[in-house]
Design a protein around this motif. Sequence first.
Motif, PDB file in Angstrom:
ATOM      1  N   ALA A 171     154.476  22.839 169.609  1.00 45.51           N
ATOM      2  CA  ALA A 171     154.851  24.083 169.048  1.00 45.51           C
ATOM      3  C   ALA A 171     153.301  24.996 168.869  1.00 45.51           C
ATOM      4  CB  ALA A 171     155.024  23.127 167.448  1.00 45.51           C
ATOM      5  N   HIS A 172     152.961  26.055 168.467  1.00 50.71           N
ATOM      6  CA  HIS A 172     152.104  26.348 168.087  1.00 50.71           C
ATOM      7  C   HIS A 172     151.591  26.007 166.958  1.00 50.71           C
ATOM      8  CE1 HIS A 172     153.396  30.084 170.984  1.00 50.71           C
ATOM      9  NE2 HIS A 172     151.942  29.237 171.498  1.00 50.71           N
ATOM     10  N   VAL A 173     152.049  26.397 165.881  1.00 51.09           N
ATOM     11  CA  VAL A 173     152.689  25.497 164.657  1.00 51.09           C
ATOM     12  C   VAL A 173     153.318  24.654 164.433  1.00 51.09           C
ATOM     13  CG1 VAL A 173     152.033  27.292 162.729  1.00 51.09           C
ATOM     14  CG2 VAL A 173     151.452  28.051 164.273  1.00 51.09           C
ATOM     15  N   SER A 174     152.681  23.436 163.567  1.00 46.60           N
ATOM     16  CA  SER A 174     153.746  22.572 162.543  1.00 46.60           C
ATOM     17  C   SER A 174     153.194  22.754 160.992  1.00 46.60           C
ATOM     18  CB  SER A 174     153.056  20.994 163.295  1.00 46.60           C
ATOM     19  OG  SER A 174     152.964  20.859 164.265  1.00 46.60           O
ATOM     20  N   ILE A 175     154.437  22.957 160.324  1.00 49.04           N
ATOM     21  CA  ILE A 175     154.199  22.842 159.299  1.00 49.04           C
ATOM     22  C   ILE A 175     154.414  21.560 158.695  1.00 49.04           C
ATOM     23  CG2 ILE A 175     155.043  24.103 157.397  1.00 49.04           C
ATOM     24  CD1 ILE A 175     156.751  26.227 158.607  1.00 49.04           C
ATOM     25  N   ILE A 176     153.396  21.182 157.349  1.00 49.96           N
ATOM     26  CA  ILE A 176     152.967  19.599 157.890  1.00 49.96           C
ATOM     27  C   ILE A 176     153.475  19.207 156.222  1.00 49.96           C
ATOM     28  CG2 ILE A 176     151.432  17.824 157.236  1.00 49.96           C
ATOM     29  CD1 ILE A 176     152.175  18.913 160.453  1.00 49.96           C
ATOM     30  N   LEU A 177     154.801  18.807 155.583  1.00 55.95           N
ATOM     31  CA  LEU A 177     155.945  18.646 154.339  1.00 55.95           C
ATOM     32  C   LEU A 177     156.282  17.361 154.307  1.00 55.95           C
ATOM     33  CD1 LEU A 177     156.880  20.563 151.652  1.00 55.95           C
ATOM     34  CD2 LEU A 177     158.967  20.455 152.989  1.00 55.95           C
ATOM     35  N   PRO A 178     154.801  16.348 153.193  1.00 51.87           N
ATOM     36  CA  PRO A 178     155.282  15.866 152.333  1.00 51.87           C
ATOM     37  C   PRO A 178     156.246  15.865 151.320  1.00 51.87           C
ATOM     38  CG  PRO A 178     153.558  16.390 151.817  1.00 51.87           C
ATOM     39  CD  PRO A 178     153.643  17.532 153.085  1.00 51.87           C
ATOM     40  N   VAL A 179     156.795  14.966 151.558  1.00 51.29           N
ATOM     41  CA  VAL A 179     158.561  15.348 149.862  1.00 51.29           C
ATOM     42  C   VAL A 179     158.349  14.052 148.893  1.00 51.29           C
ATOM     43  CG1 VAL A 179     160.663  15.488 149.789  1.00 51.29           C
ATOM     44  CG2 VAL A 179     159.441  16.532 151.381  1.00 51.29           C
ATOM     45  N   HIS A 180     157.925  14.163 147.707  1.00 47.36           N
ATOM     46  CA  HIS A 180     158.565  12.625 147.281  1.00 47.36           C
ATOM     47  C   HIS A 180     159.234  13.227 145.843  1.00 47.36           C
ATOM     48  CE1 HIS A 180     158.576   9.420 144.834  1.00 47.36           C
ATOM     49  NE2 HIS A 180     157.458   9.447 144.379  1.00 47.36           N
ATOM     50  N   ASN A 181     161.001  13.372 145.748  1.00 43.90           N
ATOM     51  CA  ASN A 181     161.561  13.834 144.772  1.00 43.90           C
ATOM     52  C   ASN A 181     161.201  14.807 144.199  1.00 43.90           C
ATOM     53  OD1 ASN A 181     161.579  10.704 143.942  1.00 43.90           O
ATOM     54  ND2 ASN A 181     160.680   9.966 142.980  1.00 43.90           N
ATOM     55  N   ALA A 182     161.740  15.878 145.272  1.00 43.27           N
ATOM     56  CA  ALA A 182     160.869  17.618 145.709  1.00 43.27           C
ATOM     57  C   ALA A 182     162.364  17.828 144.845  1.00 43.27           C
ATOM     58  CB  ALA A 182     160.669  17.473 146.683  1.00 43.27           C
ATOM     59  N   GLU A 183     163.828  16.817 144.547  1.00 45.81           N
ATOM     60  CA  GLU A 183     164.746  17.692 144.464  1.00 45.81           C
ATOM     61  C   GLU A 183     165.072  18.938 143.629  1.00 45.81           C
ATOM     62  OE1 GLU A 183     169.304  16.931 142.530  1.00 45.81           O
ATOM     63  OE2 GLU A 183     167.953  15.127 143.193  1.00 45.81           O
ATOM     64  N   PRO A 184     164.427  19.378 142.694  1.00 49.70           N
ATOM     65  CA  PRO A 184     164.472  20.912 142.286  1.00 49.70           C
ATOM     66  C   PRO A 184     163.787  22.141 142.737  1.00 49.70           C
ATOM     67  CG  PRO A 184     163.595  18.665 140.902  1.00 49.70           C
ATOM     68  CD  PRO A 184     163.307  18.389 141.790  1.00 49.70           C
ATOM     69  N   TRP A 185     163.049  21.339 143.538  1.00 51.28           N
ATOM     70  CA  TRP A 185     162.217  22.589 143.940  1.00 51.28           C
ATOM     71  C   TRP A 185     162.571  22.648 145.990  1.00 51.28           C
ATOM     72  CZ3 TRP A 185     159.448  18.648 142.336  1.00 51.28           C
ATOM     73  CH2 TRP A 185     159.195  18.469 141.005  1.00 51.28           C
ATOM     74  N   LEU A 186     162.618  22.094 146.335  1.00 51.44           N
ATOM     75  CA  LEU A 186     163.020  21.430 148.249  1.00 51.44           C
ATOM     76  C   LEU A 186     163.934  22.496 148.636  1.00 51.44           C
ATOM     77  CD1 LEU A 186     161.509  19.968 150.103  1.00 51.44           C
ATOM     78  CD2 LEU A 186     163.498  18.338 149.912  1.00 51.44           C
ATOM     79  N   ASP A 187     165.002  23.227 148.495  1.00 52.93           N
ATOM     80  CA  ASP A 187     165.521  23.905 148.324  1.00 52.93           C
ATOM     81  C   ASP A 187     164.927  25.393 148.832  1.00 52.93           C
ATOM     82  OD1 ASP A 187     168.698  23.100 149.101  1.00 52.93           O
ATOM     83  OD2 ASP A 187     169.266  23.109 147.289  1.00 52.93           O
ATOM     84  N   GLU A 188     164.425  25.933 148.058  1.00 54.11           N
ATOM     85  CA  GLU A 188     163.404  27.721 147.743  1.00 54.11           C
ATOM     86  C   GLU A 188     162.378  26.870 149.205  1.00 54.11           C
ATOM     87  OE1 GLU A 188     161.246  30.402 144.904  1.00 54.11           O
ATOM     88  OE2 GLU A 188     162.344  28.811 144.344  1.00 54.11           O
ATOM     89  N   CYS A 189     161.465  25.432 149.247  1.00 54.96           N
ATOM     90  CA  CYS A 189     160.734  25.417 149.757  1.00 54.96           C
ATOM     91  C   CYS A 189     160.857  25.306 151.367  1.00 54.96           C
ATOM     92  CB  CYS A 189     160.399  24.112 149.325  1.00 54.96           C
ATOM     93  SG  CYS A 189     158.848  23.639 150.102  1.00 54.96           S
ATOM     94  N   LEU A 190     162.485  25.131 151.247  1.00 53.41           N
ATOM     95  CA  LEU A 190     162.247  25.378 153.341  1.00 53.41           C
ATOM     96  C   LEU A 190     163.172  26.140 153.738  1.00 53.41           C
ATOM     97  CD1 LEU A 190     164.749  21.626 152.984  1.00 53.41           C
ATOM     98  CD2 LEU A 190     162.350  22.257 153.868  1.00 53.41           C
ATOM     99  N   ARG A 191     164.441  26.824 152.531  1.00 51.88           N
ATOM    100  CA  ARG A 191     164.375  29.043 153.226  1.00 51.88           C
ATOM    101  C   ARG A 191     163.013  29.260 153.120  1.00 51.88           C
ATOM    102  NH1 ARG A 191     166.476  29.517 148.265  1.00 51.88           N
ATOM    103  NH2 ARG A 191     168.837  28.571 149.084  1.00 51.88           N
ATOM    104  N   SER A 192     161.664  28.943 152.540  1.00 54.95           N
ATOM    105  CA  SER A 192     160.718  29.685 153.192  1.00 54.95           C
ATOM    106  C   SER A 192     159.673  29.341 154.822  1.00 54.95           C
ATOM    107  CB  SER A 192     159.426  29.324 151.604  1.00 54.95           C
ATOM    108  OG  SER A 192     159.188  28.449 151.765  1.00 54.95           O
TER     109      SER A 192
END
Length: 411
Positions: free
Chosen positions: A3-24
């Motif tokens: 890939a040209h760009v890898s988006i690096i996403l560490p996750v720990h108990n992120a349920e309240p925000w994760l949908d909006e984050c991944l939508r972006s």
Amino acid sequence: MQAHVSIILPVHNAEPWLDECLRSVLQQDFEGTMELSVFNDASKDKSGAIIEKWRVKLEDSGVHVIIGGHDSLSPRGVGYSKNQAVAQSSGSYLCFLDSDDVMMPQRVRLQHQAAVQHPSSIIGCRVRRDPPNSTERYTRWINQLTPEQLLTQVFTANGPTVIMPTWFCSRAWFSHVGPFDEGGQGVPEDLLFFYEHLRKGGGVVRVDQSLLLYRYHPRAATHSVLETTIWTHRVRFLEEQALPRWAAFTIWNAGKQGRRLYRSLTAASQRKVVAFCDVDENKIRKGFYCHEDSQERPKPRIPILHFRAARPPFVICVKLVDTGHPQPLALEEAPQWPPGARRDGTELYLLLPPGPHRGRLRGQPEVVALAGGPGLPSLQLTDPRQRLPEATCSLHPQCIPGQQELRELQA
């Protein structure tokens, strides 16, 4: 395919925000190839299920998704998670994203353009804070630093001059500098990486558009890092990068902040301190500061001088206070009570508009300024080449960002 760009996403108990984050991630307008590299650090909520749901949507849109993680009883920490996410990814460029934040659609495109032009730099961006009124002073600071101040204020505040959730850089440069410290909770892995980046000659660039919704909440990992831990790292970096240039220096402020700095220095750096200076006559009348905890005999007695009698180079220790004034302000000792003056303690000061900035990181700075207080800007290099007016504070006002003033130099 790489890939040209890898988006690096560490996750720990992120349920309240994760949908909006991944939508972006899905909404990015970057035309090159992207992949999302997620590392799930022992989440106990529904983060894993949310990631799997978005994997299908992202891959249907051409974004390859790599998912790693572990289900141990305890998380391994942000540094470990980011390192793992980088290791399992393939992109030529790395875009770091926190699981509680939201990218604007143009983020990857604009930061990729900047990274191509600056291959040995960390690329940041401006942010929009959520909630909007949280950390107003800090948000102004990170958004308003000039390109020069991104380097001259590397000693400032409790973290890098471009905040970690906005970082974008080439994989080659990350490999040259990294990896992140994996000490876990309580370790400022971003600050330590940033310092190493600077040691290796890296640059700092900010895309001057708001490309990230930067959330503030009590569960944010940054709250786990103690102020004393950050202070220790900052003082060590000061001793490494600035103090070796000087055979001797003066600490401006004989109050708590100045004494704290002195006590935090190594014995070798303490021996370079020839005086404290201040504007408070009560402190000056004491004549000296005795370091009672010193193992040396006799114990060091450091003279306390009026600032007019002191000689550069200085380490200036001040506290900052937010006045709500629309412009950065300077501090000058005033001979009488003029309109707009403010009295702090025993001294009278006139608030002045900012003058020309002369700070720089590399070279032979004559002044290092250190400020204290949680979340406040601190530690900066300035290099006054002209003699200061006799009654003027030697801090350059626009080094202090946002709607702030310097208080009377007693902590």
